[in-house]
Motif scaffolding. Sequence first.
Motif, PDB file in Angstrom:
ATOM      1  N   PHE A   1       0.844  -1.184   0.000  1.00 27.51           N
ATOM      2  CA  PHE A   1       0.000   0.000   0.000  1.00 27.51           C
ATOM      3  C   PHE A   1       0.890   1.248   0.000  1.00 27.51           C
ATOM      4  O   PHE A   1       2.104   1.142   0.192  1.00 27.51           O
ATOM      5  CB  PHE A   1      -0.906  -0.012   1.236  1.00 27.51           C
ATOM      6  CG  PHE A   1      -1.662  -1.298   1.396  1.00 27.51           C
ATOM      7  CD1 PHE A   1      -2.816  -1.530   0.674  1.00 27.51           C
ATOM      8  CD2 PHE A   1      -1.212  -2.291   2.267  1.00 27.51           C
ATOM      9  CE1 PHE A   1      -3.517  -2.724   0.816  1.00 27.51           C
ATOM     10  CE2 PHE A   1      -1.897  -3.477   2.420  1.00 27.51           C
ATOM     11  CZ  PHE A   1      -3.063  -3.697   1.684  1.00 27.51           C
ATOM     12  N   PRO A   2       0.324   2.425  -0.191  1.00 24.97           N
ATOM     13  CA  PRO A   2       1.156   3.631  -0.128  1.00 24.97           C
ATOM     14  C   PRO A   2       1.955   3.747   1.170  1.00 24.97           C
ATOM     15  O   PRO A   2       3.072   4.256   1.175  1.00 24.97           O
ATOM     16  CB  PRO A   2       0.135   4.769  -0.279  1.00 24.97           C
ATOM     17  CG  PRO A   2      -0.951   4.160  -1.110  1.00 24.97           C
ATOM     18  CD  PRO A   2      -1.045   2.741  -0.647  1.00 24.97           C
ATOM     19  N   VAL A   3       1.363   3.292   2.264  1.00 26.66           N
ATOM     20  CA  VAL A   3       2.090   3.181   3.535  1.00 26.66           C
ATOM     21  C   VAL A   3       1.893   1.760   4.051  1.00 26.66           C
ATOM     22  O   VAL A   3       0.769   1.333   4.305  1.00 26.66           O
ATOM     23  CB  VAL A   3       1.583   4.197   4.574  1.00 26.66           C
ATOM     24  CG1 VAL A   3       2.315   3.989   5.907  1.00 26.66           C
ATOM     25  CG2 VAL A   3       1.776   5.622   4.081  1.00 26.66           C
ATOM     26  N   GLY A   4       2.973   1.029   4.194  1.00 26.78           N
ATOM     27  CA  GLY A   4       2.912  -0.285   4.800  1.00 26.78           C
ATOM     28  C   GLY A   4       2.470  -1.380   3.843  1.00 26.78           C
ATOM     29  O   GLY A   4       2.320  -1.171   2.638  1.00 26.78           O
ATOM     30  N   GLN A   5       2.270  -2.558   4.401  1.00 28.18           N
ATOM     31  CA  GLN A   5       1.966  -3.730   3.592  1.00 28.18           C
ATOM     32  C   GLN A   5       1.279  -4.794   4.448  1.00 28.18           C
ATOM     33  O   GLN A   5       1.251  -4.708   5.681  1.00 28.18           O
ATOM     34  CB  GLN A   5       3.234  -4.305   2.975  1.00 28.18           C
ATOM     35  CG  GLN A   5       4.329  -4.621   3.973  1.00 28.18           C
ATOM     36  CD  GLN A   5       5.708  -4.320   3.418  1.00 28.18           C
ATOM     37  OE1 GLN A   5       5.914  -3.408   2.631  1.00 28.18           O
ATOM     38  NE2 GLN A   5       6.680  -5.117   3.831  1.00 28.18           N
ATOM     39  N   ALA A   6       0.725  -5.784   3.766  1.00 30.28           N
ATOM     40  CA  ALA A   6       0.097  -6.930   4.403  1.00 30.28           C
ATOM     41  C   ALA A   6       0.530  -8.166   3.634  1.00 30.28           C
ATOM     42  O   ALA A   6       1.182  -8.068   2.583  1.00 30.28           O
ATOM     43  CB  ALA A   6      -1.420  -6.782   4.401  1.00 30.28           C
ATOM     44  N   TYR A   7       0.176  -9.332   4.151  1.00 31.67           N
ATOM     45  CA  TYR A   7       0.556 -10.593   3.517  1.00 31.67           C
ATOM     46  C   TYR A   7      -0.658 -11.507   3.438  1.00 31.67           C
ATOM     47  O   TYR A   7      -1.559 -11.454   4.284  1.00 31.67           O
ATOM     48  CB  TYR A   7       1.679 -11.273   4.299  1.00 31.67           C
ATOM     49  CG  TYR A   7       2.962 -10.492   4.298  1.00 31.67           C
ATOM     50  CD1 TYR A   7       3.906 -10.656   3.286  1.00 31.67           C
ATOM     51  CD2 TYR A   7       3.235  -9.566   5.300  1.00 31.67           C
ATOM     52  CE1 TYR A   7       5.085  -9.923   3.268  1.00 31.67           C
ATOM     53  CE2 TYR A   7       4.415  -8.827   5.292  1.00 31.67           C
ATOM     54  CZ  TYR A   7       5.323  -9.017   4.277  1.00 31.67           C
ATOM     55  OH  TYR A   7       6.483  -8.282   4.255  1.00 31.67           O
ATOM     56  N   VAL A   8      -0.657 -12.367   2.421  1.00 28.55           N
ATOM     57  CA  VAL A   8      -1.728 -13.339   2.236  1.00 28.55           C
ATOM     58  C   VAL A   8      -1.103 -14.714   2.046  1.00 28.55           C
ATOM     59  O   VAL A   8      -0.302 -14.918   1.121  1.00 28.55           O
ATOM     60  CB  VAL A   8      -2.606 -12.990   1.018  1.00 28.55           C
ATOM     61  CG1 VAL A   8      -3.664 -14.073   0.804  1.00 28.55           C
ATOM     62  CG2 VAL A   8      -3.263 -11.629   1.199  1.00 28.55           C
ATOM     63  N   TRP A   9      -1.455 -15.643   2.932  1.00 29.57           N
ATOM     64  CA  TRP A   9      -1.002 -17.032   2.826  1.00 29.57           C
ATOM     65  C   TRP A   9      -2.154 -17.857   2.263  1.00 29.57           C
ATOM     66  O   TRP A   9      -3.276 -17.777   2.750  1.00 29.57           O
ATOM     67  CB  TRP A   9      -0.590 -17.570   4.194  1.00 29.57           C
ATOM     68  CG  TRP A   9      -0.085 -18.983   4.124  1.00 29.57           C
ATOM     69  CD1 TRP A   9      -0.823 -20.120   4.264  1.00 29.57           C
ATOM     70  CD2 TRP A   9       1.255 -19.403   3.870  1.00 29.57           C
ATOM     71  NE1 TRP A   9      -0.022 -21.229   4.129  1.00 29.57           N
ATOM     72  CE2 TRP A   9       1.265 -20.817   3.878  1.00 29.57           C
ATOM     73  CE3 TRP A   9       2.455 -18.720   3.649  1.00 29.57           C
ATOM     74  CZ2 TRP A   9       2.416 -21.557   3.671  1.00 29.57           C
ATOM     75  CZ3 TRP A   9       3.609 -19.459   3.448  1.00 29.57           C
ATOM     76  CH2 TRP A   9       3.583 -20.864   3.459  1.00 29.57           C
ATOM     77  N   GLN A  10      -1.872 -18.672   1.232  1.00 29.01           N
ATOM     78  CA  GLN A  10      -2.919 -19.434   0.568  1.00 29.01           C
ATOM     79  C   GLN A  10      -2.676 -20.926   0.705  1.00 29.01           C
ATOM     80  O   GLN A  10      -1.570 -21.411   0.496  1.00 29.01           O
ATOM     81  CB  GLN A  10      -2.988 -19.074  -0.922  1.00 29.01           C
ATOM     82  CG  GLN A  10      -4.083 -19.828  -1.668  1.00 29.01           C
ATOM     83  CD  GLN A  10      -4.401 -19.235  -3.021  1.00 29.01           C
ATOM     84  OE1 GLN A  10      -3.799 -18.242  -3.442  1.00 29.01           O
ATOM     85  NE2 GLN A  10      -5.346 -19.833  -3.721  1.00 29.01           N
ATOM     86  N   GLU A  11      -3.748 -21.642   1.069  1.00 27.03           N
ATOM     87  CA  GLU A  11      -3.747 -23.100   1.078  1.00 27.03           C
ATOM     88  C   GLU A  11      -5.034 -23.559   0.407  1.00 27.03           C
ATOM     89  O   GLU A  11      -6.120 -23.348   0.954  1.00 27.03           O
ATOM     90  CB  GLU A  11      -3.647 -23.639   2.504  1.00 27.03           C
ATOM     91  CG  GLU A  11      -2.311 -23.349   3.163  1.00 27.03           C
ATOM     92  CD  GLU A  11      -2.233 -23.893   4.575  1.00 27.03           C
ATOM     93  OE1 GLU A  11      -3.293 -24.155   5.163  1.00 27.03           O
ATOM     94  OE2 GLU A  11      -1.113 -24.048   5.076  1.00 27.03           O
ATOM     95  N   GLY A  12      -4.925 -24.160  -0.765  1.00 28.24           N
ATOM     96  CA  GLY A  12      -6.122 -24.475  -1.540  1.00 28.24           C
ATOM     97  C   GLY A  12      -6.825 -23.186  -1.901  1.00 28.24           C
ATOM     98  O   GLY A  12      -6.220 -22.262  -2.438  1.00 28.24           O
ATOM     99  N   ASP A  13      -8.120 -23.127  -1.567  1.00 30.51           N
ATOM    100  CA  ASP A  13      -8.840 -21.885  -1.838  1.00 30.51           C
ATOM    101  C   ASP A  13      -9.005 -21.028  -0.592  1.00 30.51           C
ATOM    102  O   ASP A  13      -9.732 -20.030  -0.605  1.00 30.51           O
ATOM    103  CB  ASP A  13     -10.213 -22.193  -2.449  1.00 30.51           C
ATOM    104  CG  ASP A  13     -11.163 -22.852  -1.446  1.00 30.51           C
ATOM    105  OD1 ASP A  13     -10.694 -23.354  -0.405  1.00 30.51           O
ATOM    106  OD2 ASP A  13     -12.380 -22.867  -1.719  1.00 30.51           O
ATOM    107  N   ALA A  14      -8.318 -21.379   0.503  1.00 28.25           N
ATOM    108  CA  ALA A  14      -8.443 -20.649   1.761  1.00 28.25           C
ATOM    109  C   ALA A  14      -7.288 -19.673   1.928  1.00 28.25           C
ATOM    110  O   ALA A  14      -6.118 -20.040   1.752  1.00 28.25           O
ATOM    111  CB  ALA A  14      -8.476 -21.623   2.936  1.00 28.25           C
ATOM    112  N   LEU A  15      -7.617 -18.447   2.294  1.00 29.51           N
ATOM    113  CA  LEU A  15      -6.619 -17.397   2.455  1.00 29.51           C
ATOM    114  C   LEU A  15      -6.581 -16.938   3.903  1.00 29.51           C
ATOM    115  O   LEU A  15      -7.627 -16.756   4.545  1.00 29.51           O
ATOM    116  CB  LEU A  15      -6.944 -16.196   1.571  1.00 29.51           C
ATOM    117  CG  LEU A  15      -7.145 -16.442   0.074  1.00 29.51           C
ATOM    118  CD1 LEU A  15      -7.469 -15.136  -0.626  1.00 29.51           C
ATOM    119  CD2 LEU A  15      -5.925 -17.104  -0.532  1.00 29.51           C
TER     120      LEU A  15
END
Length: 215
Positions: A15-29
């Motif tokens: 994002f313009p300030v900071g960030q996030a993360y997404v972990w994926q297993e199958g169709d689950a986030l």
Amino acid sequence: MEIIDVVPNLRMLRFPVGQAYVWQEGDALTVIDTGTAGYAEQIAALGRIERIVLTHFHDDHIGSAAELRALTDAPVYAHGLEAPVIRGDAPAPPPIVPPEERELYDRVTPGVPVAPHSPVDREVDEGDVLDFGGGARVLSIPGHTPGSIALHLPDAGVLFTGDTVATWEGAPIPGVFNLDRPLLLESVRRLLDLGPDVLCVGHGDPLLTGGRARL
């Protein structure tokens, strides 16, 4: 919002300030932090979100949590010491900004909107294990805020540090704008014992190899 592939099953949302993360297993986030307010619809469009984990209460990490929860019905997880602030039941203590961090603070904070208050569905603490990534261990790492947490995925060699660690010009540095810097440095030293390979930090580029040695 920029989407960046980090390692298999893991993406970073910048994002313009900071960030996030997404972990994926199958169709689950699993979403780890949500960036600033206003990005919930874009995050929800990534797929079926099973849970939202917040590393601490700062507005650039919880900003889109309330709306994302409303859109997806995904439960929000946070440390018990952070939950009252996230819910709006207690005020957020202001960060302590030493002189060497003042210019950065004055430049960055005007771009961070106030985060809407969000329910916290599950309070987590040291030793809890969340059901993703082969078992994501919750670690209490106070200093940046009293209830800051890290998430360690031993099987994947991945460590999410929140704002306890950042990177600058490709090197890890302690986080800034801390409530207790000496305590934060103790928490950083504790993270060394985990032997992570991939460091997913709250600000700056993640480190994809040799995380422990570089930390």
